[in-house]
Design a protein around this motif. Structure first.
Motif, PDB file in Angstrom:
ATOM      1  N   GLN A   1       6.043  -3.556  -4.050  1.00 44.18           N
ATOM      2  CA  GLN A   1       4.716  -4.143  -3.870  1.00 44.18           C
ATOM      3  C   GLN A   1       4.734  -5.347  -2.937  1.00 44.18           C
ATOM      4  O   GLN A   1       3.690  -5.795  -2.481  1.00 44.18           O
ATOM      5  CB  GLN A   1       4.141  -4.555  -5.230  1.00 44.18           C
TER       6      GLN A   1
ATOM      7  N   LEU B   1       0.414  -0.448  -9.239  1.00 40.87           N
ATOM      8  CA  LEU B   1       0.578   0.810  -9.960  1.00 40.87           C
ATOM      9  C   LEU B   1       0.094   0.659 -11.400  1.00 40.87           C
ATOM     10  O   LEU B   1       0.362  -0.357 -12.050  1.00 40.87           O
ATOM     11  CB  LEU B   1       2.046   1.242  -9.957  1.00 40.87           C
TER      12      LEU B   1
ATOM     13  N   GLN C   1       1.926   2.171  -3.376  1.00 38.18           N
ATOM     14  CA  GLN C   1       0.778   2.711  -4.103  1.00 38.18           C
ATOM     15  C   GLN C   1       0.487   4.145  -3.678  1.00 38.18           C
ATOM     16  O   GLN C   1       0.218   5.010  -4.517  1.00 38.18           O
ATOM     17  CB  GLN C   1      -0.433   1.809  -3.871  1.00 38.18           C
TER      18      GLN C   1
ATOM     19  N   GLN D   1      -4.151  -4.791  -5.800  1.00 39.03           N
ATOM     20  CA  GLN D   1      -4.003  -3.574  -6.572  1.00 39.03           C
ATOM     21  C   GLN D   1      -2.520  -3.381  -6.889  1.00 39.03           C
ATOM     22  O   GLN D   1      -1.657  -4.011  -6.283  1.00 39.03           O
ATOM     23  CB  GLN D   1      -4.561  -2.373  -5.809  1.00 39.03           C
TER      24      GLN D   1
ATOM     25  N   LEU E   1      -3.758   3.928  -9.907  1.00 37.11           N
ATOM     26  CA  LEU E   1      -3.650   2.517  -9.538  1.00 37.11           C
ATOM     27  C   LEU E   1      -4.562   1.647 -10.387  1.00 37.11           C
ATOM     28  O   LEU E   1      -5.654   2.060 -10.790  1.00 37.11           O
ATOM     29  CB  LEU E   1      -4.013   2.326  -8.060  1.00 37.11           C
TER      30      LEU E   1
ATOM     31  N   ARG F   1       0.834  -1.200   0.000  1.00 36.60           N
ATOM     32  CA  ARG F   1       0.000   0.000   0.000  1.00 36.60           C
ATOM     33  C   ARG F   1       0.873   1.256   0.000  1.00 36.60           C
ATOM     34  O   ARG F   1       0.540   2.258  -0.633  1.00 36.60           O
ATOM     35  CB  ARG F   1      -0.907   0.003   1.234  1.00 36.60           C
TER      36      ARG F   1
END
Length: 247
Positions: A219, A186, A125, A184, A135, A122
């Motif tokens: 990530q 980038l 992100q 999720q 995102l 997170r």
């Protein structure tokens, strides 16, 4: 484990700020709102030579950055898609606007002070969003498989190729097998961020801020492997170098 300065004196361990969750939690006889963070973050910071300092998700937390040596933007729930001008995907999690705003303020203050920053999952992100990127709200829509997030509470093992000469490659080598738990990722990468690591399916797994000594987003979850603290040690080293240069 402090470092030694040019005069031979030992510097104290650097203070590493860790952004924390604000969640409902039950423990012992209590069930109430709490500030919390998986212990693994603190343990890895200590193993890497730093002192962990928890930053609660409140606006005032940014004021503490001035007393820190580096910041880790920790993992957690989805960033509010409204922060990058998107409508929520049906699979997006409930937003945490208080945490988003608090961490954005921490990040801005750290960047203003040229402080080392590590964004974890997170956190990577949020780094991208706050610098103007967007995102991908549900990775399986793009890659066709759930390997980055096999199931709730289960980390996926992902092979990541890293760019030669990047800060992350300098820390962990040209390729690494990592633990991921993200649905999720980038999408449009913010101006100034450079992609330095990808999974085999093309998913962005590492970025770095161009022209900055150490602003890195990954990530994966380096705090989940207590046997490999190389990335956190790189952050701690960058914090020590900065501290010594400002004495």
């Amino acid at each position: 484990m402090g470092s030694n300065g040019s005069d031979g004196t030992a510097h104290p361990r650097p203070l590493i700020g860790l952004t924390a969750y604000g969640e409902r939690a039950a423990y012992g006889v209590w069930d109430h709102d709490a500030v919390l963070l998986p212990r693994t973050y603190g343990d890895v910071v200590v193993a890497a030579g730093g002192v962990p300092v928890l930053l609660p998700p409140v606006p005032e937390a940014a004021a503490a950055v001035d007393r820190l040596d580096a910041v880790v933007l920790c993992g957690g729930p989805d960033v509010d898609p409204g922060r990058y001008g998107a409508a929520p995907h049906p699979r997006a999690g409930a937003p945490r606007p208080e945490r988003d705003a608090a961490e954005a303020a921490v990040l801005r203050r750290a960047l203003e002070r040229d402080m080392p920053v590590l964004g974890v999952c997170r956190g990577a992100q949020l780094l991208n969003v706050e610098l103007g990127g967007t995102l991908l709200q549900h990775v399986p829509d793009a890659v066709g498989h759930p390997g980055h997030n096999p199931s709730p509470g289960v980390f996926g093992t992902v092979a990541v190729e890293l760019e030669p000469g990047s800060r992350v490659a300098a820390a962990v080598g040209p390729a690494v097998s990592v633990l991921c738990h993200h649905h999720q990722a980038l999408d449009r990468v913010a101006d100034g961020l450079v992609v330095t690591g990808r999974a085999g399916d093309g998913t962005v797994e590492a970025v770095e801020l161009d022209g900055h000594p150490f602003v890195v987003g990954v990530q994966w979850h380096p705090e989940q492997d207590a046997t490999d603290v190389r990335l956190m040690a790189a952050l701690v080293h960058a914090a020590q170098v900065r501290a010594e240069s400002t004495v």
